[in-house]
Design an enzyme around this catalytic site. Structure first.
Site, PDB file in Angstrom:
ATOM      1  N   GLU A 186      -3.805  -6.226  -1.518  1.00  0.00           N
ATOM      2  CA  GLU A 186      -3.354  -6.709  -0.219  1.00  0.00           C
ATOM      3  C   GLU A 186      -3.633  -5.625   0.804  1.00  0.00           C
ATOM      4  O   GLU A 186      -3.474  -4.435   0.514  1.00  0.00           O
ATOM      5  CB  GLU A 186      -1.854  -7.015  -0.270  1.00  0.00           C
ATOM      6  CG  GLU A 186      -1.474  -8.069  -1.300  1.00  0.00           C
ATOM      7  CD  GLU A 186      -0.019  -7.969  -1.742  1.00  0.00           C
ATOM      8  OE1 GLU A 186       0.684  -7.040  -1.281  1.00  0.00           O
ATOM      9  OE2 GLU A 186       0.401  -8.810  -2.549  1.00  0.00           O
ATOM     10  N   HIS A 211       3.393  -1.274  -4.574  1.00  0.00           N
ATOM     11  CA  HIS A 211       2.947  -1.377  -3.183  1.00  0.00           C
ATOM     12  C   HIS A 211       3.076  -0.049  -2.455  1.00  0.00           C
ATOM     13  O   HIS A 211       3.855   0.827  -2.859  1.00  0.00           O
ATOM     14  CB  HIS A 211       3.779  -2.423  -2.439  1.00  0.00           C
ATOM     15  CG  HIS A 211       3.498  -3.835  -2.860  1.00  0.00           C
ATOM     16  ND1 HIS A 211       4.107  -4.918  -2.281  1.00  0.00           N
ATOM     17  CD2 HIS A 211       2.666  -4.346  -3.802  1.00  0.00           C
ATOM     18  CE1 HIS A 211       3.670  -6.031  -2.841  1.00  0.00           C
ATOM     19  NE2 HIS A 211       2.802  -5.705  -3.766  1.00  0.00           N
TER      20      HIS A 211
END
Length: 352
Positions: A131, A39
Site C-alpha cells: 500500500e 505497516h
C-alpha cells in the site's frame, strides 16, 4: 476443512503493549491464531499508532503458548528486501515451537531434540503487493499494480530459495539479486506463506504462488463469485489441491449493545473500503482519514462485521463462511475492546 478463528492485533490502532495484552487474552479465550499489521503509516490519523510488526511478533510469541502468529500483511518488495524478510521469518519459525505447558531453558531444548514432531511450528507470513501508505513515505517509490505483483512473485522466489537451499545461492532476477547468499539459520520446515489476493489477478496469483489465500474485507458475493474461484484456478494451474489450502480473510468487527456504536467502531478502517486508497499514491494518513470519515454506514455494515451480541457476530461469521472463508483474521474495533474479545467464549464453539 475446519474453520479457524484468528485475532488481528492491530499495532496501528492500539499501542503495541495493549495489542500484546489483547493477544494473550485472545489465546486464553480460544482463538487459533494471532495476526499483526506490518505497516509504516496507519489507516487513520487520529489516535493512531505505528508499531513495528517483527519486533512485536517476537514479544508476543514469547508471551503466548500455542497460537499461530503471522503478519497480515508484509510487503517484501520495497521498504524490505526479500532476503531480510526471509531471514527474519526463518529465525522466528525456528525459535518458536508450539509449547505444551510451560517449558523453558534446557528442558525446551531437550524436548525439541527428543521429539520434534510433537512441536508443530507457530510462525507464518502473509505477503502482498503493498500500500502506498507504507512504501512511499520511506522509499519515494510506487510502481504500478502489475509491476508490484511481479515484484511480489519474484520476492517469494528469493525467499524460498534462501529457506530451502543447502548451498549458497546466486540469483539475478528482474528486481532482486543474490550473490552467494546463504541462510545459516533456517526454518526446520516450510514457512507457511499466505498470499494477499483482492482482485481477480491477485487471487489467481495467490493460488499459483502462495500456500494459502489471504484476502481483505469484501462482500460475500464477490468472495464467492470472483475471489475464491480465481484462487482455485491459480492453484489448479500450479498443480495444487485448493481444497487443502486455507481461504483466509482479514475483516474488522465491532460489537456493542448499541448497534450504531458498533458500526461506528469500525470507522478507523473505513478507508480500506475506498478503492482509490489502493489505486493511487495516497500515503498521508490525514488524507486517508478524510475519505474514511465520509464512508456510509451501509457500506461498513456490508463489508465489515457489526453486531450487538454473540448471536449477531455468529450470524456475521456464518455469512462469510457460506462464501467460502475457512480462516478468519478478525480485527477488533469494538468500543469496549475486552468485551470484543471475551464475547468469543460463546462464539468459537458455535462457528468451529
Amino acid at each position: 476443512m475446519e474453520t479457524k478463528i484468528g485475532y488481528f492485533a492491530s499495532i496501528e490502532q492500539y499501542k503495541p503493549m495493549d495489542a500484546l495484552e489483547q493477544s494473550v487474552r485472545a489465546e486464553k479465550i480460544g482463538f487459533d491464531s494471532i495476526w499483526v499489521d506490518d505497516h509504516f503509516h496507519p489507516w487513520y490519523h487520529t489516535d493512531a499508532q505505528s508499531g513495528q510488526a517483527w519486533a512485536w511478533m517476537g514479544a508476543t510469541l514469547q508471551a503466548t503458548k500455542k497460537v499461530f502468529v503471522s503478519t497480515c500483511i508484509t510487503c517484501p518488495i520495497l521498504r524490505y528486501n526479500p532476503g531480510v524478510v526471509a531471514q527474519t521469518f526463518a529465525t522466528l519459525r525456528q525459535m518458536y515451537p508450539k509449547r505444551v505447558g510451560i517449558v523453558t531453558g534446557w528442558m525446551l531444548t531437550a524436548a525439541l531434540r527428543s521429539n520434534r514432531q510433537m512441536y508443530p511450528k507457530r510462525v507464518g507470513i502473509a505477503v502482498g503487493a503493498g500500500e502506498a501508505l507504507n512504501e512511499v513515505p520511506v522509499t519515494g517509490k510506487w510502481p504500478s499494480v502489475a509491476e508490484r505483483q511481479d515484484m511480489t512473485v519474484e520476492a517469494i522466489e528469493v525467499m524460498r530459495k534462501l529457506w530451502e537451499s543447502k548451498a549458497p545461492v546466486s540469483f539475478k532476477g528482474k528486481y532482486y539479486t543474490l550473490e552467494k547468499a546463504f541462510m545459516y539459520t533456517k526454518p526446520d520446515d516450510e514457512v507457511p506463506l499466505y498470499f494477499s489476493g483482492m482482485g481477480p489477478k491477485g487471487a489467481k496469483l495467490a493460488g499459483k504462488y502462495g500456500d494459502h489465500l489471504m484476502t481483505v474485507s469484501a462482500d460475500p458475493d464477490t468472495l464467492k463469485k470472483v475471489t475464491i474461484p480465481k484462487f482455485e484456478e491459480g492453484a489448479k494451474e500450479a498443480g495444487k489441491d485448493a481444497k487443502k489450502m486455507e481461504r483466509a480473510m482479514l475483516i474488522w468487527y465491532s460489537v456493542d449493545p448499541d448497534f450504531d456504536k458498533a458500526v461506528e467502531g469500525n470507522r478507523f478502517w473505513a478507508g480500506c473500503l475506498v478503492p482509490s486508497m489502493f489505486k493511487y499514491r495516497v500515503s498521508d494518513p490525514p488524507e486517508v482519514q478524510a475519505h474514511a470519515d465520509i464512508v456510509g454506514q451501509d457500506l461498513m455494515k456490508k463489508n465489515f462485521m457489526c453486531a450487538t451480541d454473540a448471536e449477531g457476530l455468529i450470524k456475521e461469521i456464518e455469512r462469510f463462511k457460506k462464501a467460502g472463508i475457512t480462516h478468519f483474521c478478525l480485527g477488533n474495533s469494538s468500543p469496549n475492546v475486552n468485551f470484543g474479545i471475551d464475547v468469543f467464549k460463546e462464539i468459537i464453539p458455535h462457528v468451529k
